[in-house]
Design a protein around this motif. Structure first.
Motif, short mmCIF file in Angstrom:
data_model
loop_
_atom_site.label_atom_id
_atom_site.label_comp_id
_atom_site.label_asym_id
_atom_site.label_seq_id
_atom_site.Cartn_x
_atom_site.Cartn_y
_atom_site.Cartn_z
N VAL A 161 0.86 -1.19 0.00
CA VAL A 161 0.00 0.00 0.00
C VAL A 161 0.89 1.24 0.00
CG1 VAL A 161 -1.79 1.26 1.28
CG2 VAL A 161 -1.78 -1.25 1.27
N LYS A 162 0.67 2.13 -0.98
CA LYS A 162 1.53 3.31 -1.11
C LYS A 162 0.72 4.59 -1.17
CE LYS A 162 5.07 0.82 -3.75
NZ LYS A 162 5.99 0.81 -4.90
N ALA A 163 1.09 5.56 -0.34
CA ALA A 163 0.53 6.91 -0.48
C ALA A 163 1.08 7.47 -1.79
CB ALA A 163 0.97 7.77 0.70
N ILE A 166 -2.27 0.62 -4.73
CA ILE A 166 -2.13 -0.69 -4.08
C ILE A 166 -1.55 -1.66 -5.11
CG2 ILE A 166 -3.36 -2.55 -2.90
CD1 ILE A 166 -5.48 -0.41 -2.16
N GLU A 167 -0.41 -2.27 -4.71
CA GLU A 167 0.32 -3.10 -5.67
C GLU A 167 0.42 -4.55 -5.24
OE1 GLU A 167 3.60 0.28 -7.01
OE2 GLU A 167 4.29 -1.65 -6.24
N GLU A 168 0.62 -5.40 -6.21
CA GLU A 168 0.98 -6.79 -5.93
C GLU A 168 2.36 -6.78 -5.28
OE1 GLU A 168 2.52 -9.64 -9.24
OE2 GLU A 168 2.43 -7.67 -10.20
N MET A 169 2.63 -7.72 -4.38
CA MET A 169 3.94 -7.77 -3.75
C MET A 169 4.90 -8.58 -4.62
SD MET A 169 5.30 -9.08 -0.06
CE MET A 169 5.69 -10.71 -0.61
N LEU A 170 6.03 -7.96 -4.97
CA LEU A 170 7.05 -8.64 -5.76
C LEU A 170 8.10 -9.21 -4.83
CD1 LEU A 170 7.54 -5.87 -8.48
CD2 LEU A 170 6.10 -7.91 -8.63
N THR A 171 8.85 -10.22 -5.31
CA THR A 171 9.92 -10.78 -4.48
C THR A 171 11.22 -10.83 -5.27
OG1 THR A 171 9.34 -13.01 -5.18
CG2 THR A 171 8.39 -12.25 -3.10
N PRO A 227 15.86 -9.89 -4.96
CA PRO A 227 16.77 -8.85 -4.49
C PRO A 227 16.44 -7.51 -5.14
CG PRO A 227 17.95 -10.64 -5.64
CD PRO A 227 16.50 -10.89 -5.82
N GLU A 228 16.72 -6.43 -4.41
CA GLU A 228 16.52 -5.10 -4.99
C GLU A 228 17.82 -4.61 -5.60
OE1 GLU A 228 14.32 -2.18 -2.65
OE2 GLU A 228 13.40 -3.84 -1.55
N CYS A 229 17.70 -3.76 -6.60
CA CYS A 229 18.87 -3.18 -7.24
C CYS A 229 18.48 -1.82 -7.80
CB CYS A 229 19.32 -4.10 -8.38
SG CYS A 229 20.74 -3.44 -9.28
N HIS A 241 20.34 -0.36 1.79
CA HIS A 241 19.74 -1.18 2.86
C HIS A 241 18.78 -0.27 3.60
CE1 HIS A 241 23.34 -3.34 1.78
NE2 HIS A 241 23.03 -4.36 2.56
N LYS A 242 17.48 -0.45 3.34
CA LYS A 242 16.51 0.54 3.84
C LYS A 242 16.10 0.34 5.30
CE LYS A 242 14.57 2.55 -0.21
NZ LYS A 242 14.26 1.94 -1.49
N ARG A 243 16.14 -0.92 5.75
CA ARG A 243 15.63 -1.16 7.10
C ARG A 243 16.65 -0.74 8.16
NH1 ARG A 243 11.31 -4.46 7.80
NH2 ARG A 243 10.29 -4.94 5.83
N LEU A 262 10.11 -0.91 -9.04
CA LEU A 262 9.39 -0.64 -7.79
C LEU A 262 9.00 0.83 -7.73
CD1 LEU A 262 11.56 -2.46 -5.10
CD2 LEU A 262 9.37 -3.21 -6.06
N GLU A 263 9.91 1.67 -8.17
CA GLU A 263 9.66 3.11 -8.10
C GLU A 263 10.69 3.84 -8.93
OE1 GLU A 263 10.76 5.15 -4.53
OE2 GLU A 263 12.58 4.01 -4.30
N PHE A 264 10.37 5.08 -9.26
CA PHE A 264 11.36 5.99 -9.82
C PHE A 264 11.54 7.15 -8.85
CE2 PHE A 264 10.16 3.97 -13.85
CZ PHE A 264 11.42 3.70 -14.35
P1 AMP Z 1 9.25 2.61 -2.79
O1 AMP Z 1 9.35 3.88 -2.01
O2 AMP Z 1 8.10 2.55 -3.72
O3 AMP Z 1 10.55 2.17 -3.41
O4 AMP Z 1 9.06 1.49 -1.70
C1 AMP Z 1 9.94 1.36 -0.61
C2 AMP Z 1 10.33 -0.09 -0.43
O5 AMP Z 1 9.15 -0.88 -0.30
C3 AMP Z 1 11.07 -0.67 -1.62
O6 AMP Z 1 12.44 -0.42 -1.58
C4 AMP Z 1 10.76 -2.15 -1.45
O7 AMP Z 1 11.59 -2.73 -0.45
C5 AMP Z 1 9.34 -2.13 -0.93
N1 AMP Z 1 8.37 -2.28 -2.04
C6 AMP Z 1 7.82 -1.29 -2.77
N2 AMP Z 1 6.99 -1.79 -3.71
C7 AMP Z 1 7.00 -3.11 -3.57
C8 AMP Z 1 6.36 -4.20 -4.25
N3 AMP Z 1 5.48 -4.01 -5.22
N4 AMP Z 1 6.64 -5.46 -3.82
C9 AMP Z 1 7.50 -5.67 -2.79
N5 AMP Z 1 8.14 -4.70 -2.13
C10 AMP Z 1 7.90 -3.44 -2.50
#
Ligand code: AMP
Ligand code: GLY
Length: 434
Positions: free
Chosen positions: A149-151, A190-195, A197-199, A219-221, A287-289
Protein backbone atom coordinates in the motif's frame (compact mmCIF):
# COMPACT_ATOMS: atom_id res chain seq x y z
CA UNK A 1 30.80 21.73 -24.53
CA UNK A 2 32.47 23.85 -21.87
CA UNK A 3 35.95 25.11 -22.88
CA UNK A 4 38.85 23.32 -21.16
CA UNK A 5 39.94 26.45 -19.30
CA UNK A 6 36.48 27.78 -18.45
CA UNK A 7 35.25 27.86 -14.86
CA UNK A 8 31.72 28.48 -13.65
CA UNK A 9 30.22 29.20 -10.27
CA UNK A 10 27.70 26.59 -9.19
CA UNK A 11 24.74 26.52 -6.80
CA UNK A 12 23.93 23.12 -5.25
CA UNK A 13 20.68 22.65 -3.31
CA UNK A 14 20.34 20.26 -0.37
CA UNK A 15 21.93 19.31 2.95
CA UNK A 16 22.43 15.54 3.06
CA UNK A 17 25.25 13.07 2.56
CA UNK A 18 24.27 13.01 -1.10
CA UNK A 19 24.95 16.72 -1.36
CA UNK A 20 28.33 16.40 0.35
CA UNK A 21 29.24 13.71 -2.20
CA UNK A 22 27.98 15.89 -5.07
CA UNK A 23 29.84 18.90 -3.67
CA UNK A 24 33.12 17.00 -3.39
CA UNK A 25 32.87 15.64 -6.91
CA UNK A 26 31.90 19.02 -8.38
CA UNK A 27 34.84 20.75 -6.72
CA UNK A 28 37.23 18.10 -8.08
CA UNK A 29 36.42 19.49 -11.53
CA UNK A 30 38.76 22.07 -13.02
CA UNK A 31 35.62 23.87 -14.26
CA UNK A 32 34.26 24.50 -10.76
CA UNK A 33 34.63 28.08 -9.57
CA UNK A 34 32.87 29.01 -6.34
CA UNK A 35 30.46 26.34 -5.15
CA UNK A 36 27.48 27.59 -3.14
CA UNK A 37 25.49 25.02 -1.19
CA UNK A 38 22.02 25.86 0.13
CA UNK A 39 21.65 25.09 2.96
CA UNK A 40 24.55 22.59 3.11
CA UNK A 41 25.95 20.85 6.20
CA UNK A 42 29.11 20.55 8.32
CA UNK A 43 30.90 18.78 5.46
CA UNK A 44 29.92 20.96 2.52
CA UNK A 45 31.36 24.06 4.17
CA UNK A 46 34.79 22.45 3.83
CA UNK A 47 34.50 22.45 0.02
CA UNK A 48 32.23 25.41 -0.68
CA UNK A 49 30.21 28.23 0.78
CA UNK A 50 27.04 27.29 2.69
CA UNK A 51 24.31 29.85 2.03
CA UNK A 52 21.12 30.63 3.86
CA UNK A 53 18.55 30.29 1.10
CA UNK A 54 15.18 28.55 1.01
CA UNK A 55 15.87 25.68 -1.39
CA UNK A 56 12.14 25.17 -1.95
CA UNK A 57 11.42 28.72 -3.12
CA UNK A 58 11.73 28.71 -6.94
CA UNK A 59 11.90 32.50 -7.30
CA UNK A 60 14.46 32.91 -4.49
CA UNK A 61 16.72 30.18 -5.90
CA UNK A 62 16.57 31.60 -9.45
CA UNK A 63 17.23 35.11 -8.11
CA UNK A 64 20.25 33.99 -6.05
CA UNK A 65 21.74 32.08 -8.99
CA UNK A 66 21.23 35.08 -11.28
CA UNK A 67 22.71 37.55 -8.80
CA UNK A 68 25.77 35.39 -8.23
CA UNK A 69 26.22 34.75 -11.95
CA UNK A 70 26.03 30.98 -11.52
CA UNK A 71 26.59 28.93 -14.67
CA UNK A 72 24.89 25.81 -13.28
CA UNK A 73 22.32 24.95 -10.61
CA UNK A 74 22.27 21.37 -9.30
CA UNK A 75 19.22 20.20 -7.36
CA UNK A 76 19.88 17.40 -4.84
CA UNK A 77 16.58 16.57 -3.09
CA UNK A 78 13.10 15.84 -4.46
CA UNK A 79 11.13 18.60 -2.72
CA UNK A 80 12.57 21.55 -4.74
CA UNK A 81 12.14 19.55 -7.95
CA UNK A 82 8.47 18.86 -7.29
CA UNK A 83 7.70 22.53 -6.60
CA UNK A 84 9.34 23.61 -9.87
CA UNK A 85 12.67 25.11 -8.82
CA UNK A 86 14.31 23.74 -12.00
CA UNK A 87 11.65 25.43 -14.16
CA UNK A 88 12.28 28.79 -12.51
CA UNK A 89 16.06 28.45 -12.89
CA UNK A 90 15.78 27.53 -16.57
CA UNK A 91 13.32 30.39 -17.15
CA UNK A 92 16.02 32.69 -15.75
CA UNK A 93 18.30 31.36 -18.52
CA UNK A 94 20.56 29.37 -16.21
CA UNK A 95 21.44 25.73 -16.98
CA UNK A 96 19.91 23.43 -14.36
CA UNK A 97 20.59 19.80 -13.47
CA UNK A 98 17.23 18.40 -12.36
CA UNK A 99 13.86 17.85 -14.01
CA UNK A 100 11.12 20.46 -13.99
CA UNK A 101 7.93 19.97 -11.97
CA UNK A 102 6.36 17.84 -14.73
CA UNK A 103 9.28 15.36 -14.86
CA UNK A 104 9.58 15.34 -11.07
CA UNK A 105 6.12 13.78 -10.96
CA UNK A 106 7.93 10.50 -11.66
CA UNK A 107 8.76 10.67 -7.95
CA UNK A 108 6.10 13.10 -6.72
CA UNK A 109 3.19 10.91 -7.77
CA UNK A 110 3.30 7.11 -7.66
CA UNK A 111 0.20 7.03 -9.86
CA UNK A 112 1.73 9.31 -12.50
CA UNK A 113 4.84 7.15 -12.56
CA UNK A 114 2.77 3.94 -12.85
CA UNK A 115 0.86 5.42 -15.77
CA UNK A 116 4.06 6.42 -17.57
CA UNK A 117 5.39 2.89 -17.01
CA UNK A 118 2.19 1.41 -18.44
CA UNK A 119 2.36 3.62 -21.52
CA UNK A 120 6.07 2.80 -21.96
CA UNK A 121 5.34 -0.92 -21.64
CA UNK A 122 7.77 -1.25 -18.76
CA UNK A 123 7.44 -4.21 -16.34
CA UNK A 124 6.18 -3.20 -12.90
CA UNK A 125 3.87 -4.62 -10.22
CA UNK A 126 0.15 -4.88 -11.10
CA UNK A 127 -1.79 -2.19 -9.24
CA UNK A 128 -5.01 -0.35 -8.56
CA UNK A 129 -5.36 3.31 -7.58
CA UNK A 130 -8.04 4.83 -5.39
CA UNK A 131 -9.22 8.19 -4.11
CA UNK A 132 -11.74 6.86 -1.57
CA UNK A 133 -11.32 4.46 1.30
CA UNK A 134 -14.30 2.27 0.51
CA UNK A 135 -13.18 1.23 -2.98
CA UNK A 136 -9.59 0.83 -1.80
CA UNK A 137 -10.71 -1.54 0.95
CA UNK A 138 -12.91 -3.47 -1.47
CA UNK A 139 -9.87 -3.94 -3.77
CA UNK A 140 -7.66 -5.02 -0.87
CA UNK A 141 -10.24 -7.65 0.20
CA UNK A 142 -10.72 -8.87 -3.35
CA UNK A 143 -6.95 -9.23 -3.97
CA UNK A 144 -6.04 -10.57 -0.52
CA UNK A 145 -2.62 -10.32 1.19
CA UNK A 146 0.26 -9.92 0.58
CA UNK A 147 -0.12 -6.41 -0.89
CA UNK A 148 1.85 -3.19 -0.92
CA UNK A 149 0.00 0.00 0.00
CA UNK A 150 1.53 3.31 -1.11
CA UNK A 151 0.53 6.91 -0.48
CA UNK A 152 0.63 8.61 -3.88
CA UNK A 153 2.66 11.69 -2.98
CA UNK A 154 5.97 12.47 -1.28
CA UNK A 155 6.05 10.99 2.22
CA UNK A 156 9.78 11.06 3.03
CA UNK A 157 10.08 7.31 2.44
CA UNK A 158 7.39 6.51 5.00
CA UNK A 159 4.38 6.16 2.71
CA UNK A 160 4.91 2.50 1.74
CA UNK A 161 3.58 -0.49 3.71
CA UNK A 162 4.42 -4.02 2.60
CA UNK A 163 1.46 -5.86 4.16
CA UNK A 164 1.76 -9.61 4.59
CA UNK A 165 -1.62 -9.80 6.39
CA UNK A 166 -4.98 -8.51 5.16
CA UNK A 167 -5.56 -6.55 8.38
CA UNK A 168 -2.23 -4.74 7.89
CA UNK A 169 -3.21 -3.70 4.35
CA UNK A 170 -6.61 -2.48 5.59
CA UNK A 171 -4.95 -0.51 8.36
CA UNK A 172 -2.49 1.06 5.90
CA UNK A 173 -5.34 2.13 3.60
CA UNK A 174 -7.23 3.58 6.54
CA UNK A 175 -4.16 5.52 7.72
CA UNK A 176 -3.64 7.07 4.30
CA UNK A 177 -7.23 8.28 4.03
CA UNK A 178 -7.23 9.39 7.69
CA UNK A 179 -4.51 11.86 6.68
CA UNK A 180 -1.36 10.23 8.09
CA UNK A 181 0.55 11.54 5.06
CA UNK A 182 -1.53 14.66 4.48
CA UNK A 183 -2.33 15.45 0.85
CA UNK A 184 0.21 12.78 -0.23
CA UNK A 185 -2.18 10.07 0.99
CA UNK A 186 -5.38 11.33 -0.64
CA UNK A 187 -4.66 8.98 -3.55
CA UNK A 188 -3.55 5.46 -2.72
CA UNK A 189 -1.79 3.00 -5.00
CA UNK A 190 -2.13 -0.69 -4.08
CA UNK A 191 0.32 -3.10 -5.67
CA UNK A 192 0.98 -6.79 -5.93
CA UNK A 193 3.94 -7.77 -3.75
CA UNK A 194 7.05 -8.64 -5.76
CA UNK A 195 9.92 -10.78 -4.48
CA UNK A 196 13.66 -10.91 -5.14
CA UNK A 197 16.77 -8.85 -4.49
CA UNK A 198 16.52 -5.10 -4.99
CA UNK A 199 18.87 -3.18 -7.24
CA UNK A 200 19.05 0.48 -8.16
CA UNK A 201 20.11 1.83 -11.51
CA UNK A 202 20.50 5.58 -11.79
CA UNK A 203 20.95 7.31 -15.11
CA UNK A 204 22.05 10.69 -16.35
CA UNK A 205 19.76 12.02 -19.03
CA UNK A 206 19.24 15.20 -21.04
CA UNK A 207 15.77 14.08 -22.12
CA UNK A 208 17.13 12.50 -25.32
CA UNK A 209 20.25 10.51 -24.47
CA UNK A 210 20.41 8.19 -21.46
CA UNK A 211 23.71 7.28 -19.79
CA UNK A 212 23.13 4.65 -17.10
CA UNK A 213 25.43 4.78 -14.08
CA UNK A 214 26.84 1.84 -12.12
CA UNK A 215 24.36 -0.34 -10.17
CA UNK A 216 24.01 0.04 -6.42
CA UNK A 217 22.03 -1.42 -3.57
CA UNK A 218 20.77 0.35 -0.48
CA UNK A 219 19.74 -1.18 2.86
CA UNK A 220 16.51 0.54 3.84
CA UNK A 221 15.63 -1.16 7.10
CA UNK A 222 16.98 0.17 10.38
CA UNK A 223 18.08 -3.15 11.87
CA UNK A 224 20.43 -5.95 10.91
CA UNK A 225 18.88 -8.79 8.95
CA UNK A 226 16.66 -6.26 7.13
CA UNK A 227 14.34 -5.92 10.09
CA UNK A 228 12.79 -2.88 11.76
CA UNK A 229 11.33 0.27 10.27
CA UNK A 230 12.29 1.77 6.91
CA UNK A 231 14.90 4.52 6.96
CA UNK A 232 16.43 6.83 4.36
CA UNK A 233 19.13 4.17 3.92
CA UNK A 234 21.64 2.57 6.31
CA UNK A 235 24.35 1.47 3.90
CA UNK A 236 24.98 0.76 0.25
CA UNK A 237 27.41 -0.80 -2.17
CA UNK A 238 28.31 -0.52 -5.85
CA UNK A 239 28.31 -2.33 -8.19
CA UNK A 240 25.76 -5.04 -7.31
CA UNK A 241 27.59 -8.37 -7.78
CA UNK A 242 24.52 -10.59 -8.04
CA UNK A 243 23.01 -8.94 -11.15
CA UNK A 244 23.26 -10.99 -14.35
CA UNK A 245 24.24 -9.37 -17.65
CA UNK A 246 20.74 -10.06 -18.95
CA UNK A 247 19.11 -8.34 -15.97
CA UNK A 248 21.49 -5.42 -16.35
CA UNK A 249 20.61 -5.02 -20.02
CA UNK A 250 16.88 -5.15 -19.19
CA UNK A 251 17.22 -2.45 -16.55
CA UNK A 252 19.18 -0.20 -18.93
CA UNK A 253 16.54 -0.65 -21.62
CA UNK A 254 13.79 0.22 -19.13
CA UNK A 255 15.55 3.50 -18.29
CA UNK A 256 15.73 4.35 -21.99
CA UNK A 257 12.10 3.36 -22.62
CA UNK A 258 10.90 5.63 -19.82
CA UNK A 259 12.89 8.67 -20.97
CA UNK A 260 11.64 8.12 -24.55
CA UNK A 261 8.06 7.92 -23.26
CA UNK A 262 8.47 11.09 -21.20
CA UNK A 263 9.87 12.90 -24.23
CA UNK A 264 6.94 11.68 -26.35
CA UNK A 265 4.64 13.19 -23.70
CA UNK A 266 6.40 16.53 -23.98
CA UNK A 267 8.51 16.18 -20.82
CA UNK A 268 12.15 16.91 -21.44
CA UNK A 269 13.79 15.39 -18.39
CA UNK A 270 17.24 16.77 -17.62
CA UNK A 271 18.94 15.34 -14.58
CA UNK A 272 19.21 12.04 -12.77
CA UNK A 273 16.47 9.43 -13.10
CA UNK A 274 16.68 6.81 -10.36
CA UNK A 275 15.19 3.41 -11.12
CA UNK A 276 14.45 1.18 -8.13
CA UNK A 277 14.14 -2.42 -9.33
CA UNK A 278 13.28 -5.80 -7.94
CA UNK A 279 15.01 -8.72 -9.65
CA UNK A 280 12.01 -11.04 -9.72
CA UNK A 281 12.03 -14.60 -11.07
CA UNK A 282 10.27 -13.12 -14.15
CA UNK A 283 13.01 -10.50 -14.67
CA UNK A 284 13.61 -7.00 -13.33
CA UNK A 285 10.49 -5.00 -12.48
CA UNK A 286 10.31 -1.36 -11.42
CA UNK A 287 9.39 -0.64 -7.79
CA UNK A 288 9.66 3.11 -8.10
CA UNK A 289 11.36 5.99 -9.82
CA UNK A 290 13.02 8.91 -8.07
CA UNK A 291 13.73 12.19 -9.82
CA UNK A 292 17.15 12.68 -8.23
CA UNK A 293 20.29 10.96 -7.02
CA UNK A 294 19.83 8.47 -4.17
CA UNK A 295 21.10 9.02 -0.66
CA UNK A 296 23.32 7.07 0.23
CA UNK A 297 23.66 5.61 -3.33
CA UNK A 298 25.50 8.76 -4.47
CA UNK A 299 28.16 8.15 -1.81
CA UNK A 300 29.23 4.91 -3.58
CA UNK A 301 28.48 5.85 -7.19
CA UNK A 302 30.33 9.16 -7.49
CA UNK A 303 33.62 7.93 -5.98
CA UNK A 304 33.68 5.33 -8.81
CA UNK A 305 32.80 7.80 -11.57
CA UNK A 306 35.89 8.87 -13.47
CA UNK A 307 34.31 11.68 -15.50
CA UNK A 308 34.37 15.36 -14.75
CA UNK A 309 30.99 15.84 -13.03
CA UNK A 310 30.60 19.47 -14.10
CA UNK A 311 30.95 18.41 -17.75
CA UNK A 312 28.42 15.60 -17.35
CA UNK A 313 25.88 17.76 -15.52
CA UNK A 314 26.21 20.62 -18.00
CA UNK A 315 25.76 18.13 -20.84
CA UNK A 316 22.47 17.03 -19.22
CA UNK A 317 21.34 20.60 -18.60
CA UNK A 318 22.26 21.83 -22.08
CA UNK A 319 21.22 18.68 -23.92
CA UNK A 320 24.42 17.39 -25.43
CA UNK A 321 24.83 14.24 -23.36
CA UNK A 322 25.34 12.29 -26.61
CA UNK A 323 28.87 13.76 -26.60
CA UNK A 324 29.67 12.21 -23.20
CA UNK A 325 30.68 8.62 -22.40
CA UNK A 326 30.88 7.60 -18.76
CA UNK A 327 33.80 5.67 -17.36
CA UNK A 328 33.96 3.80 -14.07
CA UNK A 329 36.66 2.68 -11.67
CA UNK A 330 37.03 -1.11 -11.37
CA UNK A 331 37.08 -0.76 -7.61
CA UNK A 332 34.21 -1.80 -5.39
CA UNK A 333 32.63 0.73 -3.08
CA UNK A 334 30.85 0.11 0.21
CA UNK A 335 29.34 2.84 2.40
CA UNK A 336 28.16 2.38 5.97
CA UNK A 337 25.87 5.02 7.48
CA UNK A 338 26.41 6.10 11.08
CA UNK A 339 23.15 7.22 12.69
CA UNK A 340 22.03 8.80 15.95
CA UNK A 341 20.50 6.30 18.41
CA UNK A 342 16.73 6.29 17.97
CA UNK A 343 16.71 7.06 14.23
CA UNK A 344 14.35 6.80 12.29
CA UNK A 345 12.33 7.68 15.41
CA UNK A 346 13.28 10.58 17.67
CA UNK A 347 16.93 11.15 18.53
CA UNK A 348 19.14 13.73 20.23
CA UNK A 349 21.33 16.25 18.41
CA UNK A 350 24.44 18.20 19.34
CA UNK A 351 26.71 15.25 20.27
CA UNK A 352 30.39 15.94 19.67
CA UNK A 353 31.87 13.81 16.86
CA UNK A 354 35.51 12.69 17.00
CA UNK A 355 37.75 10.67 14.71
CA UNK A 356 36.46 11.89 11.35
CA UNK A 357 39.88 13.18 10.32
CA UNK A 358 41.56 9.90 11.31
CA UNK A 359 39.05 7.90 9.28
CA UNK A 360 39.24 10.25 6.30
CA UNK A 361 43.05 10.07 6.32
CA UNK A 362 42.93 6.33 5.54
CA UNK A 363 43.72 5.45 1.92
CA UNK A 364 40.58 4.84 -0.16
CA UNK A 365 38.25 6.12 2.58
CA UNK A 366 35.95 9.13 2.32
CA UNK A 367 33.70 10.35 5.10
CA UNK A 368 30.57 12.10 3.85
CA UNK A 369 28.67 14.36 6.21
CA UNK A 370 24.87 14.27 6.39
CA UNK A 371 23.41 15.37 9.75
CA UNK A 372 26.40 17.32 11.04
CA UNK A 373 26.96 20.92 12.04
CA UNK A 374 29.70 22.95 13.64
CA UNK A 375 28.75 24.35 17.06
CA UNK A 376 29.70 27.72 18.57
CA UNK A 377 32.84 26.21 20.07
CA UNK A 378 33.90 25.12 16.57
CA UNK A 379 33.31 21.42 17.28
CA UNK A 380 31.74 19.05 14.80
CA UNK A 381 28.44 17.84 16.28
CA UNK A 382 25.53 15.60 15.27
CA UNK A 383 22.61 17.45 13.72
CA UNK A 384 20.39 14.74 12.25
CA UNK A 385 19.37 11.07 12.18
CA UNK A 386 21.81 9.98 9.52
CA UNK A 387 25.05 11.61 10.65
CA UNK A 388 27.85 10.36 8.38
CA UNK A 389 28.36 7.90 5.53
CA UNK A 390 31.75 6.21 5.51
CA UNK A 391 32.71 5.05 2.02
CA UNK A 392 35.61 2.72 1.28
CA UNK A 393 36.96 1.56 -2.08
CA UNK A 394 38.65 -1.82 -2.54
CA UNK A 395 39.96 -4.17 -5.18
CA UNK A 396 37.40 -6.74 -4.03
CA UNK A 397 33.95 -6.37 -2.53
CA UNK A 398 35.17 -7.93 0.71
CA UNK A 399 38.20 -5.61 0.94
CA UNK A 400 35.99 -2.53 0.46
CA UNK A 401 33.57 -3.80 3.08
CA UNK A 402 36.26 -4.54 5.65
CA UNK A 403 37.91 -1.17 5.10
CA UNK A 404 34.60 0.68 5.54
CA UNK A 405 34.00 -1.00 8.89
CA UNK A 406 37.58 -0.37 10.01
CA UNK A 407 37.11 3.34 9.25
CA UNK A 408 33.76 3.41 11.10
CA UNK A 409 35.53 2.24 14.26
CA UNK A 410 37.69 5.36 14.31
CA UNK A 411 34.65 7.64 14.56
CA UNK A 412 32.85 8.16 17.86
CA UNK A 413 29.86 10.11 19.12
CA UNK A 414 27.36 9.42 21.86
CA UNK A 415 24.59 7.23 20.46
CA UNK A 416 26.55 6.16 17.35
CA UNK A 417 24.55 3.38 15.71
CA UNK A 418 25.27 1.32 12.59
CA UNK A 419 24.32 -1.89 10.84
CA UNK A 420 27.16 -4.42 10.75
CA UNK A 421 25.70 -6.44 7.89
CA UNK A 422 25.90 -3.99 4.98
CA UNK A 423 26.66 -6.02 1.87
CA UNK A 424 26.75 -9.30 3.77
CA UNK A 425 23.96 -10.91 1.79
CA UNK A 426 25.47 -9.95 -1.56
CA UNK A 427 28.81 -11.34 -0.40
CA UNK A 428 27.12 -14.70 0.19
CA UNK A 429 25.67 -14.71 -3.33
CA UNK A 430 22.25 -14.79 -4.95
CA UNK A 431 21.17 -17.85 -2.92
CA UNK A 432 21.05 -15.60 0.15
CA UNK A 433 17.75 -14.21 -1.21
CA UNK A 434 16.06 -17.60 -1.64
P1 AMP B 1 9.25 2.61 -2.79
O1 AMP B 1 9.35 3.88 -2.01
O2 AMP B 1 8.10 2.55 -3.72
O3 AMP B 1 10.55 2.17 -3.41
O4 AMP B 1 9.06 1.49 -1.70
C1 AMP B 1 9.94 1.36 -0.61
C2 AMP B 1 10.33 -0.09 -0.43
O5 AMP B 1 9.15 -0.88 -0.30
C3 AMP B 1 11.07 -0.67 -1.62
O6 AMP B 1 12.44 -0.42 -1.58
C4 AMP B 1 10.76 -2.15 -1.45
O7 AMP B 1 11.59 -2.73 -0.45
C5 AMP B 1 9.34 -2.13 -0.93
N1 AMP B 1 8.37 -2.28 -2.04
C6 AMP B 1 7.82 -1.29 -2.77
N2 AMP B 1 6.99 -1.79 -3.71
C7 AMP B 1 7.00 -3.11 -3.57
C8 AMP B 1 6.36 -4.20 -4.25
N3 AMP B 1 5.48 -4.01 -5.22
N4 AMP B 1 6.64 -5.46 -3.82
C9 AMP B 1 7.50 -5.67 -2.79
N5 AMP B 1 8.14 -4.70 -2.13
C10 AMP B 1 7.90 -3.44 -2.50
N1 GLY C 1 18.24 5.53 -0.66
C1 GLY C 1 16.96 5.62 -1.23
C2 GLY C 1 16.64 6.92 -1.85
O1 GLY C 1 17.46 7.80 -1.98
O2 GLY C 1 15.50 7.08 -2.23
Amino acid sequence: MIEASQTIDILLLGSGGREHALAKKLTESAHCGTLYIAPGNGGTLEVGENVDLNENDPAAVAEFAREMGCGLVVIGPEAPLVVGVADAVREAGIPCFGPGAAGAQMEGSKLFSKQVMERAGVPTAAYGSFTDEESALAYVREQGAPLVVKADGLAAGKGVVVATELAQAEEAVHECFAGAFGEAGSTVVIEEMLTGPECSLLAFTDGKTVRPMATSQDHKRALEGDRGPNTGGMGVYSPVPIVTDEEHATMEQIMVDVVVELAAEGIDYRGCLYGGFMLTPAGPKVLEFNARFGDPETQVILPRLQNDLVEVMLACAEQHLDEVELSWSDKWAVAVVLTSAGYPGSYEKGKVITGVEDAAAMDDVTVYHAGTAVNEAGELVTNGGRVLAVTALGDTFEAARNLAYEACEKIEFEGKTLRHDIGLRALKGREAWD
